[in-house]
Scaffold this active site. Structure first.
Site, mmCIF file in Angstrom:
data_model
loop_
_atom_site.group_PDB
_atom_site.id
_atom_site.type_symbol
_atom_site.label_atom_id
_atom_site.label_comp_id
_atom_site.label_asym_id
_atom_site.label_seq_id
_atom_site.Cartn_x
_atom_site.Cartn_y
_atom_site.Cartn_z
ATOM 1 N N SER A 254 0.794 -1.011 -0.032
ATOM 2 C CA SER A 254 0.130 0.084 -0.074
ATOM 3 C C SER A 254 1.010 1.247 -0.087
ATOM 4 O O SER A 254 2.031 1.105 -0.073
ATOM 5 C CB SER A 254 -0.874 0.007 1.262
ATOM 6 O OG SER A 254 -0.258 0.450 2.153
ATOM 7 N N LYS A 255 0.372 2.375 0.055
ATOM 8 C CA LYS A 255 0.977 3.634 -0.088
ATOM 9 C C LYS A 255 2.070 3.857 0.893
ATOM 10 O O LYS A 255 3.160 4.413 0.475
ATOM 11 C CB LYS A 255 0.161 4.720 -0.162
ATOM 12 C CG LYS A 255 -0.756 5.039 -1.372
ATOM 13 C CD LYS A 255 -1.679 6.190 -1.241
ATOM 14 C CE LYS A 255 -2.806 5.997 -2.370
ATOM 15 N NZ LYS A 255 -3.827 5.095 -2.400
ATOM 16 N N ARG A 256 1.721 3.450 1.952
ATOM 17 C CA ARG A 256 2.944 3.550 2.922
ATOM 18 C C ARG A 256 4.227 2.624 2.891
ATOM 19 O O ARG A 256 5.127 3.002 3.510
ATOM 20 C CB ARG A 256 2.246 3.248 4.582
ATOM 21 C CG ARG A 256 2.024 1.654 4.609
ATOM 22 C CD ARG A 256 1.230 1.680 5.969
ATOM 23 N NE ARG A 256 0.452 0.380 5.779
ATOM 24 C CZ ARG A 256 1.133 -1.029 6.092
ATOM 25 N NH1 ARG A 256 2.287 -0.749 6.730
ATOM 26 N NH2 ARG A 256 0.526 -1.937 5.973
ATOM 27 N N HIS A 257 3.983 1.793 1.890
ATOM 28 C CA HIS A 257 5.487 1.150 1.406
ATOM 29 C C HIS A 257 6.016 2.030 0.431
ATOM 30 O O HIS A 257 7.067 1.492 -0.216
ATOM 31 C CB HIS A 257 5.126 -0.242 0.842
ATOM 32 C CG HIS A 257 4.466 -0.988 1.773
ATOM 33 N ND1 HIS A 257 2.994 -1.604 1.934
ATOM 34 C CD2 HIS A 257 4.972 -1.562 2.995
ATOM 35 C CE1 HIS A 257 2.992 -2.289 2.925
ATOM 36 N NE2 HIS A 257 4.051 -2.470 3.625
ATOM 37 N N GLY A 258 5.697 3.394 0.206
ATOM 38 C CA GLY A 258 6.386 3.965 -0.886
ATOM 39 C C GLY A 258 5.692 4.084 -2.049
ATOM 40 O O GLY A 258 4.400 4.076 -2.181
#
Length: 482
Positions: A254-258
């Site tokens: 997801s977005k928090r993984h970059g």
RNA sequence: GGUCCCAUCGUCUAGCCCGGUCUAGGACAUCGCCUUUUCACGGCGGUAACUGGGGUUCGAAUCCCCAUGGGACUACCA
């Protein structure tokens, strides 16, 4: 057998890296067997779907070189339209068929009532969300029709058969879904819009999709689709549920993984073939274990047998390496074009000769993994007039031989009237320092490098100096002399 | 909670279906060496894995069971 595969994104955002991977697998398979690759837009979620996202996703696919044979912009009258929002009458028609055959029924249960039922069955430790048998009373149909006539809007629920279903999945093998796994499920919402598991089946069936290659997150849902194929007396396609992409923490990407959107990679000027290359290997293996290739090179050996069954961690470090490998495969003249396109307007690179540019990119591509890194690298190596006092440079300047070299080079550079020094000129300087100044070995080469570049290390001087403007050489020498 | 899926170096994986050729191979990362009188590229080499326990078998990374761990699904989202 005619192979028809599809990629069916929801236009609710940018193209996701995971979506790109499944699109790629579908594309690869269609090319491998000479089939047709269909692009279908799943936009039944009116709230979140936007036409602009459809456009953006198509652009991202195009950038990756994943071109569809059929789709909204390339319709085949036999199978279109390709946007689910334009197929609403079809879904209604097929739903009516199911109602007529008593394979589905109207359901007036409100959200609140549903919540209550769910809470109750969960509290009893039963099957949460299973509504099996609740509405099987035959008199209810007449009653339902009356309510509809009065203006009430029911959902349509499919009657889930109480029996086991078996799927022969190309990746997971045999998967058995026990009879009580799912209950009756909604196929048409009270708003008149179809649900995913239903319209997906109607579309795949009508579009004669032969193989469904998609993410493993759909595996559990497939039983619902199997039920619907059976209800329609249609042969289900061959399924291949590929494993999911996950982040470092093993959670769904997801977005928090970059960076998880393809457009971000486009903006960063990653090489599309490198991204495809990396993505292909995240779940599929090359029979010869080759790890650098373009997608066209593997279409002949792509198959559904070499998928790995477990999820893969998306790793930017390896992608960086893959990108570097592809970068070094690009011809210098192509690389010049690529670099010219991304360099800031008015950059000194643009005003150089064609020969200079090719030699420049040839030098730079050995130093970096990304095209974007070539610009700061070039600025620093070639155009930067400033001297940064690194520890390394201070050390070289502290040698007793270095000031001699600097004053000599400073004077020599000052004499130059041409724009660039030649390799021969460099050799002359080097010879002089060696013979007349009596400096050799490390002090010679390091001192020369320091005097000419103001740095402790960098590319081979014989390649670098002919690319560096004499004006820059002069300024550096002046600063070092001071 | 329930159902389903998955499990080889830190990471991506080969091998598994058709047990012995596996003292488990490749790649990234990492470390060392060579090359380059520098850096990088490149070359060579090292460290590093079959989740655990049972079973089947002469023999299991490979087949079976259980445990453990991870994941997906469990919506009138897709």
């Amino acid at each position: 057998m005619t192979v028809r595969v599809r990629f069916a994104p929801s236009p609710t955002g940018y193209l996701h890296i995971g979506g790109a991977r499944t699109a790629l697998y579908n594309w690869l398979y269609s090319k491998a067997v000479g089939g047709t690759f269909v692009l279908r837009i799943e936009d039944t979620d009116l709230e979140r779907s936007k036409r602009e996202y459809e456009e953006l996703q198509k652009q991202d696919l195009k950038w990756l070189g994943i071109i569809h044979d059929e789709g909204p912009d390339k319709p085949n009258p036999k199978y279109g339209p390709y946007r689910q929002s334009e197929r609403l009458d079809i879904y209604a028609k097929y739903a009516q068929q199911l109602i007529d055959k008593d394979l589905a029924y109207y359901d007036f249960t409100t959200d609140e009532e549903l919540e209550a039922i769910k809470a109750k069955s969960e509290a009893e430790g039963g099957f949460a969300g299973h509504y099996q048998g609740k509405w099987k009373n035959p008199e209810m149909k007449a009653e339902a029709l009356k309510k509809i006539a009065a203006g009430e809007k029911p959902a349509i629920r499919f009657r889930a058969p109480m029996k086991d279903f078996t799927l022969q999945d190309k990746v997971k093998g045999e998967v058995v879904y026990p009879a009580d796994m799912v209950g009756d499920f909604v196929i048409m919402r009270s708003s008149g819009l179809p649900t995913y598991n239903y319209c997906c089946v109607v579309d795949d069936m009508l579009m004669e999709i032969s193989h469904v290659i998609r993410g493993e997150d759909h595996l559990s849902n497939t039983v619902r689709q199997l039920m619907l194929y059976e209800a329609f007396k249609a042969k289900p396609p061959i399924f291949a549920h590929v494993s999911l992409l996950i982040g470092q923490d093993r959670q769904k990407l997801s977005k928090r993984h970059g960076a998880t959107s393809v457009h971000l990679y486009k903006e960063e000027h990653y090489l599309p073939e490198a991204l495809c290359n990396y993505l292909t290997l995240l779940g599929w293996s090359h029979p010869q274990e080759t790890d650098i290739f373009e997608k066209n090179e593997i279409v002949s050996l792509f198959d559904l047998e070499r998928f790995s069954a477990h999820s893969a961690i998306y790793d930017l470090v390896k992608l960086k390496w893959v990108n570097g490998q592809h970068l070094r495969k690009i011809t210098n003249s192509d690389l010049v074009k690529e670099l010219a396109a991304i360099v800031p307007a008015g950059h000194a690179f643009l005003s150089q000769s064609a020969d200079w540019k090719e030699k420049c990119v040839d030098l730079l591509k050995q130093k970096v993994d990304f095209i974007t890194e070539m610009i700061p690298m070039m600025d620093q190596l070639i155009f930067d007039e400033e001297i940064e006092m690194s520890d390394e440079l201070k050390d070289i300047l502290s040698w007793e031989t270095t000031p001699k070299i600097i004053s000599y080079i400073s004077a020599e550079v000052g004499k130059l009237s041409e724009s660039y020094a030649s390799e021969a000129q460099l050799n002359t300087w080097s010879e002089f320092v060696k013979k007349d100044l009596g400096i050799k070995g490390k002090p010679l080469f390091m001192g020369l490098r320091a005097a000419l570049t103001g740095k402790g290390h960098g590319p081979d001087l014989k390649h670098l100096i002919p690319l560096t403007p004499v004006s820059v050489l002069k300024k550096r020498a002046a600063k070092l002399g001071a």
